[in-house]
Design an enzyme around this catalytic site. Structure first.
Site, PDB file in Angstrom:
ATOM      1  N   HIS A   1       2.451   0.916  -8.636  1.00 38.43           N
ATOM      2  CA  HIS A   1       1.944   1.174  -7.561  1.00 38.43           C
ATOM      3  C   HIS A   1       1.921   2.414  -6.990  1.00 38.43           C
ATOM      4  CE1 HIS A   1       1.650  -0.110  -3.162  1.00 38.43           C
ATOM      5  NE2 HIS A   1       0.145  -0.438  -3.516  1.00 38.43           N
TER       6      HIS A   1
ATOM      7  N   GLU B   1      -1.885   2.236 -10.109  1.00 40.58           N
ATOM      8  CA  GLU B   1      -2.864   2.065  -9.064  1.00 40.58           C
ATOM      9  C   GLU B   1      -2.698   3.204  -8.205  1.00 40.58           C
ATOM     10  OE1 GLU B   1      -3.542   0.853  -4.875  1.00 40.58           O
ATOM     11  OE2 GLU B   1      -1.679   1.646  -5.696  1.00 40.58           O
TER      12      GLU B   1
ATOM     13  N   ASP C   1      -4.910   5.609  -4.741  1.00 40.15           N
ATOM     14  CA  ASP C   1      -5.826   5.496  -3.433  1.00 40.15           C
ATOM     15  C   ASP C   1      -6.764   6.577  -3.456  1.00 40.15           C
ATOM     16  OD1 ASP C   1      -4.534   2.845  -1.938  1.00 40.15           O
ATOM     17  OD2 ASP C   1      -2.928   4.347  -2.737  1.00 40.15           O
TER      18      ASP C   1
ATOM     19  N   HIS D   1      -3.026   7.359   0.415  1.00 37.37           N
ATOM     20  CA  HIS D   1      -3.084   5.994   0.875  1.00 37.37           C
ATOM     21  C   HIS D   1      -3.400   5.875   2.462  1.00 37.37           C
ATOM     22  CE1 HIS D   1      -1.603   2.083   2.472  1.00 37.37           C
ATOM     23  NE2 HIS D   1      -2.088   1.386   1.166  1.00 37.37           N
TER      24      HIS D   1
END
Length: 280
Positions: A41, A70, A72, A85
């Site tokens: 993450h 993952e 953003d 993020h």
């Protein structure tokens, strides 16, 4: 007659629910690079933010350890696509204000959590990963206008042209997933979903919280996978799984039962511990 009318009404309601929540049909071949894997993450970073989340060293560490990851993306004020993020800069840089209100030449001068790192450009992130591991790219959760969402989706897809590694795109906003379906139907797409309780805690009204937490926007996006939170799955999320959606869990923490999650989900997005790279 009453019972016949009631039966018709119930059947119509069931058909409507199926129409609203049904995921994409088929496309299982697109899932292969992502199935049975653990995804770091925001990159592979420590609880002490060393290295910081969504930084190039965190992404390099994920690659070195073999994890998918993952991350953003969002725009700076001058429409540079960067990896970050939060909608605001405060938590990660100490600077008050929205990310979208600062040009990138200022943002890249803001250290992440007091480190020597700064928010990287999306292009720098892709160069760091270099196709070596599968990516889950998340679009900003904040509710922007249609023009902004169009530009953000196009910029992300343009940045991925020529990229040789596997990737998919997900969002909490079904309007974004809808745009990926329209602009790049060949790309695996996912609907991020939080619980009703979490949406209400964030201030959403009851109707909005229920609709979003129960995947009623799927009719627009027809996502290939549902990314669900640690809470118990509601009936609509379970229905999506029964209808063939790939199931992804976010975000697994050290206190969670990793073995149970790997048994229940097709992929797991984790943070702050060191699971096996693959489990199926």
């Amino acid at each position: 007659m009453f019972w016949l009318i009631l039966l018709i009404v119930v059947a119509a309601l069931c058909a409507l629910v199926l129409f609203l929540v049904a995921p994409a049909a088929g496309r299982k071949e697109l899932r292969t690079p992502f199935a049975g894997r653990n995804f770091a993450h925001r990159g592979y970073f420590g609880k002490d933010q060393r290295p910081p989340e969504n930084s190039l060293p965190a992404f390099a560490a994920a690659v070195q350890n073999g994890y998918g990851m993952e991350m953003d993306v969002q725009f700076s004020s001058d429409r540079k696509l960067l990896v970050f993020h939060d909608d605001t800069l405060t938590r990660m840089t100490g600077t008050k204000g929205w990310v979208r209100d600062y040009p990138y030449d200022q943002i890249c001068q803001m250290p992440l959590k007091g480190s020597a790192e700064h928010a990287p450009l999306f292009s720098e992130f892709l160069q760091t990963v270099d196709g070596k591991t599968p990516l889950i790219i998340e679009k900003s959760r904040h509710e922007y206008t249609g023009e902004y969402l169009d530009a953000l989706c196009h910029a992300t897809l343009d940045g991925l042209k020529g990229y040789n590694g596997p990737y998919c795109i997900e969002s909490f906003d079904p309007r974004v997933v809808k745009r990926i379906r329209k602009f790049a139907p060949q790309v695996l797409r996912g609907q991020l979903v939080d619980s009703y309780r979490a949406y209400r805690k964030e201030g959403a009204n009851p109707i909005h919280a229920f609709v979003i937490s129960h995947c009623f926007g799927n009719f627009m996006a027809r996502p290939d996978f549902i990314a669900w939170c640690p809470d118990k799955q509601n009936w609509a999320v379970r229905l999506c799984a029964r209808l063939g959606a790939m199931m992804v869990m976010w975000t697994a923490l050290p206190e969670h039962d990793q073995a149970a999650l790997e048994k229940q989900y097709d992929a797991v997005i984790f943070q702050w511990y060191h699971p096996e790279v693959k489990y199926k």
